[in-house]
Design an enzyme around this catalytic site. Structure first.
Site, PDB file in Angstrom:
ATOM      1  N   HIS A 171      52.118 -32.535 -26.362  1.00 48.91           N
ATOM      2  CA  HIS A 171      50.915 -33.009 -27.052  1.00 48.91           C
ATOM      3  C   HIS A 171      51.114 -34.437 -27.532  1.00 48.91           C
ATOM      4  O   HIS A 171      52.233 -34.951 -27.586  1.00 48.91           O
ATOM      5  CB  HIS A 171      50.585 -32.112 -28.251  1.00 48.91           C
ATOM      6  CG  HIS A 171      51.611 -32.182 -29.354  1.00 48.91           C
ATOM      7  ND1 HIS A 171      52.856 -31.580 -29.264  1.00 48.91           N
ATOM      8  CD2 HIS A 171      51.599 -32.813 -30.553  1.00 48.91           C
ATOM      9  CE1 HIS A 171      53.547 -31.819 -30.364  1.00 48.91           C
ATOM     10  NE2 HIS A 171      52.811 -32.586 -31.175  1.00 48.91           N
TER      11      HIS A 171
ATOM     12  N   ASP B 150      49.753 -36.374 -31.082  1.00 47.83           N
ATOM     13  CA  ASP B 150      49.279 -35.809 -32.347  1.00 47.83           C
ATOM     14  C   ASP B 150      47.759 -35.964 -32.540  1.00 47.83           C
ATOM     15  O   ASP B 150      47.207 -37.057 -32.355  1.00 47.83           O
ATOM     16  CB  ASP B 150      50.026 -36.448 -33.527  1.00 47.83           C
ATOM     17  CG  ASP B 150      51.494 -36.039 -33.540  1.00 47.83           C
ATOM     18  OD1 ASP B 150      51.794 -34.891 -33.163  1.00 47.83           O
ATOM     19  OD2 ASP B 150      52.346 -36.879 -33.911  1.00 47.83           O
TER      20      ASP B 150
ATOM     21  N   HIS C 210      54.649 -35.820 -26.735  1.00 46.52           N
ATOM     22  CA  HIS C 210      55.955 -35.287 -27.117  1.00 46.52           C
ATOM     23  C   HIS C 210      55.926 -33.770 -27.184  1.00 46.52           C
ATOM     24  O   HIS C 210      54.859 -33.149 -27.188  1.00 46.52           O
ATOM     25  CB  HIS C 210      56.433 -35.894 -28.438  1.00 46.52           C
ATOM     26  CG  HIS C 210      55.487 -35.707 -29.584  1.00 46.52           C
ATOM     27  ND1 HIS C 210      54.392 -36.508 -29.788  1.00 46.52           N
ATOM     28  CD2 HIS C 210      55.474 -34.806 -30.594  1.00 46.52           C
ATOM     29  CE1 HIS C 210      53.753 -36.121 -30.879  1.00 46.52           C
ATOM     30  NE2 HIS C 210      54.381 -35.085 -31.388  1.00 46.52           N
TER      31      HIS C 210
ATOM     32  N   ARG D  10      56.747 -35.810 -41.828  1.00 44.07           N
ATOM     33  CA  ARG D  10      56.009 -36.727 -40.946  1.00 44.07           C
ATOM     34  C   ARG D  10      54.902 -37.452 -41.690  1.00 44.07           C
ATOM     35  O   ARG D  10      54.077 -36.812 -42.341  1.00 44.07           O
ATOM     36  CB  ARG D  10      55.387 -35.966 -39.771  1.00 44.07           C
ATOM     37  CG  ARG D  10      54.771 -36.909 -38.746  1.00 44.07           C
ATOM     38  CD  ARG D  10      54.110 -36.154 -37.597  1.00 44.07           C
ATOM     39  NE  ARG D  10      52.692 -35.994 -37.828  1.00 44.07           N
ATOM     40  CZ  ARG D  10      51.911 -35.131 -37.190  1.00 44.07           C
ATOM     41  NH1 ARG D  10      52.424 -34.300 -36.289  1.00 44.07           N
ATOM     42  NH2 ARG D  10      50.630 -35.070 -37.447  1.00 44.07           N
TER      43      ARG D  10
HETATM   44  C1  OGA Z   1      55.559 -33.809 -34.780  1.00 42.50           C
HETATM   45  C2  OGA Z   1      56.168 -32.963 -33.731  1.00 42.50           C
HETATM   46  C3  OGA Z   1      58.247 -32.231 -32.802  1.00 42.50           C
HETATM   47  C4  OGA Z   1      59.588 -31.790 -33.287  1.00 42.50           C
HETATM   48  O1  OGA Z   1      56.230 -34.056 -35.797  1.00 42.50           O
HETATM   49  O2  OGA Z   1      54.439 -34.267 -34.591  1.00 42.50           O
HETATM   50  O3  OGA Z   1      55.493 -32.582 -32.810  1.00 42.50           O
HETATM   51  O4  OGA Z   1      60.522 -31.786 -32.457  1.00 42.50           O
HETATM   52  N1  OGA Z   1      57.461 -32.717 -33.861  1.00 42.50           N
HETATM   53  O5  OGA Z   1      59.711 -31.409 -34.456  1.00 42.50           O
HETATM   54 MN    MN Z   2      53.544 -33.709 -32.825  1.00 42.98          MN
END
Ligand code: OGA
Ligand code: MN
Length: 284
Positions: free
Chosen positions: A106, A108, A260, A275
């Site tokens: 995805h 974000d 990601h 985050r």
């Molecule tokens: C995010 C996410 C991935 C992870 O923080 O947006 O998708 O590996 N994290 O924690």
């Molecule tokens: Mn993410």
């Protein structure tokens, strides 16, 4: 100012540079922020080592790159800092625990009309192995598409929604159920399948398995075929950077030209991250 201490972390041609020896906990001069922004735009995923940063400092750093946004699911927000999302399998700080959040490809929050410009993730407790985060360079993925496909994608739009993904996550036990009124808020939004980066001017693919439901105006069958062809192409090793977390890495990614995916790890180890999410504008 002394040049930043930069090493390349991956064989991927763009993503994944690590910057050592910087302290992001205090105020930064405009020249430093401009240099970081340049690096960020050039590499799309940059990593700062050894950032023992508090929530206040993390948010202050993130604000140097734009206004912040929160998340629609409020029980995964930091109780004292609603602009921080807490990704912690221990529910550290009082947020709902998340096991393997984001374990699907995805970018974000593409299910909103104005998806975020970028995200800044601080991994303060990371497992001794695994739990890597994979990133795809969607600019390179677009560049290496067949020319006839590029022509075909011109002007095509896709439907994005959070509802479907959320239902899957509730089923998998990785997110708490939400009331029907909340689920109803998550309508469909349209974004171009290929967007032009507002800062670099480069074109990038902008569809993702997480939130892209279908190609607007195409039959289900055609839509599924196109999306799976695109995803298969993006997943080629040459476009991927695998980030192996070290404790106190601060990873900054450009959401407009990357996707990601979280990967599994032994849940008997703690994995806790915060985050901050920087607002973006309408993809065109
Ligand atoms: C995010 C996410 C991935 C992870 O923080 O947006 O998708 O590996 N994290 O924690
Ligand atoms: Mn993410």
């Amino acid at each position: 100012m002394a040049p930043l201490d930069i090493t390349t972390e991956s064989n991927q041609r763009t993503l994944g540079v690590r910057i050592d020896g910087m302290d992001l906990t205090g105020p930064l001069g405009d020249d430093v922020v401009a240099e970081i922004r340049n690096l960020w735009m050039r590499h799309a995923v940059i990593v700062f080592s050894d950032q023992d940063i508090t929530p206040d400092q993390h948010l202050a750093f993130a604000r140097r790159f734009g206004a912040l946004q929160s998340h629609t699911v409020t029980d995964i927000l930091h109780p004292d800092y609603p602009e921080l999302l807490v990704l912690s399998n221990r529910g550290r700080g009082g947020a709902k625990p998340i096991n393997n959040g984001g374990a699907y490809w995805h970018s974000d929050i593409t299910y909103e009309v104005e998806p975020p410009m970028g995200s800044i993730l601080h991994g303060f407790i990371v497992p001794p192995a695994d739990g890597d985060t994979l990133y795809v360079d969607m600019t390179a993925a677009y560049e290496f598409l067949d020319e006839d496909l590029k022509v075909k994608l011109d002007g095509v739009q896709a439907v994005h929604t959070y509802r479907h993904r959320y239902e899957l996550m509730v089923e998998a036990g990785v997110r708490p159920p939400q009331p029907d009124e909340k689920m109803a808020e998550w309508g469909d939004v349209l974004h171009p399948v290929v967007r032009t980066h507002p800062e670099t001017g480069q074109k990038a693919l902008f569809v993702n398995e997480g939130f892209t439901a279908r190609i607007d105006g195409w039959s289900d069958d055609e839509s599924r075929r196109l999306l799976s062809r695109l995803y298969q192409h993006c997943m080629e090793d040459r476009f991927i950077y695998r980030h192996q977390w070290r404790s106190n890495d601060l990873v900054m990614w450009d959401n407009r030209c990357t996707m990601h995916c979280a990967t599994p790890y032994d849940l008997s180890h703690e994995r806790s991250m915060h985050r901050a999410t920087i607002r973006g504008n309408l993809p065109v």
